[in-house]
Scaffold this motif. Sequence first.
Motif, PDB file in Angstrom:
ATOM      1  N   UNK A  67      34.447  32.308  34.410  1.00  9.36           N
ATOM      2  CA  UNK A  67      33.470  31.780  33.456  1.00  9.36           C
ATOM      3  C   UNK A  67      33.733  30.324  33.121  1.00  9.36           C
ATOM      4  N   UNK A  68      35.020  29.984  32.895  1.00  7.77           N
ATOM      5  CA  UNK A  68      35.370  28.590  32.576  1.00  7.77           C
ATOM      6  C   UNK A  68      35.012  27.655  33.729  1.00  7.77           C
ATOM      7  N   UNK A  69      35.207  28.113  34.957  1.00  2.00           N
ATOM      8  CA  UNK A  69      34.898  27.278  36.120  1.00  2.00           C
ATOM      9  C   UNK A  69      33.408  27.013  36.235  1.00  2.00           C
ATOM     10  N   UNK A  70      32.586  27.945  35.772  1.00  2.24           N
ATOM     11  CA  UNK A  70      31.141  27.777  35.907  1.00  2.24           C
ATOM     12  C   UNK A  70      30.525  26.884  34.842  1.00  2.24           C
ATOM     13  N   UNK A  71      31.160  26.778  33.672  1.00  2.00           N
ATOM     14  CA  UNK A  71      30.532  26.063  32.544  1.00  2.00           C
ATOM     15  C   UNK A  71      30.098  24.643  32.909  1.00  2.00           C
ATOM     16  N   UNK A  72      30.982  23.759  33.431  1.00  2.00           N
ATOM     17  CA  UNK A  72      30.511  22.396  33.736  1.00  2.00           C
ATOM     18  C   UNK A  72      29.439  22.362  34.823  1.00  2.00           C
TER      19      UNK A  72
END
Length: 318
Positions: A67-72
Amino acid sequence: MKEEAPIELRAWRQFLAVAEELHFGRAAQRLHMTQPPVTQAIAQLERTLGVQLFDRTRRRVALTAAGEALVPEVRALLAQARSLPARARAADSGEAGRVRLAFVSTIGFDRLPGWVRDFREHSPQVALELVEATGDVQLESLARGDIDAGLLLHPPGAAPAGLARLAVAQEPLVLALPAAHALAQQLRPALAEVMDEPLVLYPRRILPGVHDAVMQLYAAHGRRPRVAQEAIQMQTIVNLVSGGLGVAWVPASVTAFSRAGVVYRRAEELKERGGKKVTLPSCETSLVWLAERQPPALARFVRFLRTRAEAGEAGEAG
């Protein structure tokens, strides 16, 4: 390999709202939705991706590594999607886009750099791509669609047929002489003496009209030039003159190209019997393009260049 189905932007908006709020209820309010559809949408997105995006407990919601990798990436995707309508309108009006412009070296000596600078300030979203090319190459590139427009050299009023054009400059041909030559010591060398000198000339296939005008000047006086060397680029012609290979007729704009061992002079006009003066050759530079292929960005560039041409007392034809 089976192609994955595209994921709708709505699902990515819902993901980003939850990722930024870390609370399904607040994310639902932000999206003007109730909570159950948001929860279901995130679960469906995770099933589609085959990865878990959030760690959920009764007390907290946290992003997983996936999820963190997808945010930006999702933020950038949604920002790009928001910008698409404005980009489409800008392209349609010519405020954005691309113009592939070919040019002959003579216009590059003086006027073109200022035009490019001013146009880029005037239309910063239009990419102006420049390539130097002789007139024959420009015409072939136009026919293939490799360029959008070209700045080429031709005799006054004799631009290639079948093209829309805008005349942007007209100038006389002047003499390039070896600095040590006796004729270089004269302010206006006598044309009869010039015609005795070996000539450095551009091939006819490169500048047929201008080449013919020079040949006709000699023929009008019963002379045939002694062509010592041919060269395609004006810089090369001037360099050959500096080496003493001969004299050359070049557009006046070439005088901006300073080369040690070369001076530029205007020839003295001879008088024919009856006192009539011989008209020395001149040339014209025009912007040319295919009338049926004029994208909005090119139309914008043509309008811009027309204002510069009118300020220089050049006219339009086509």
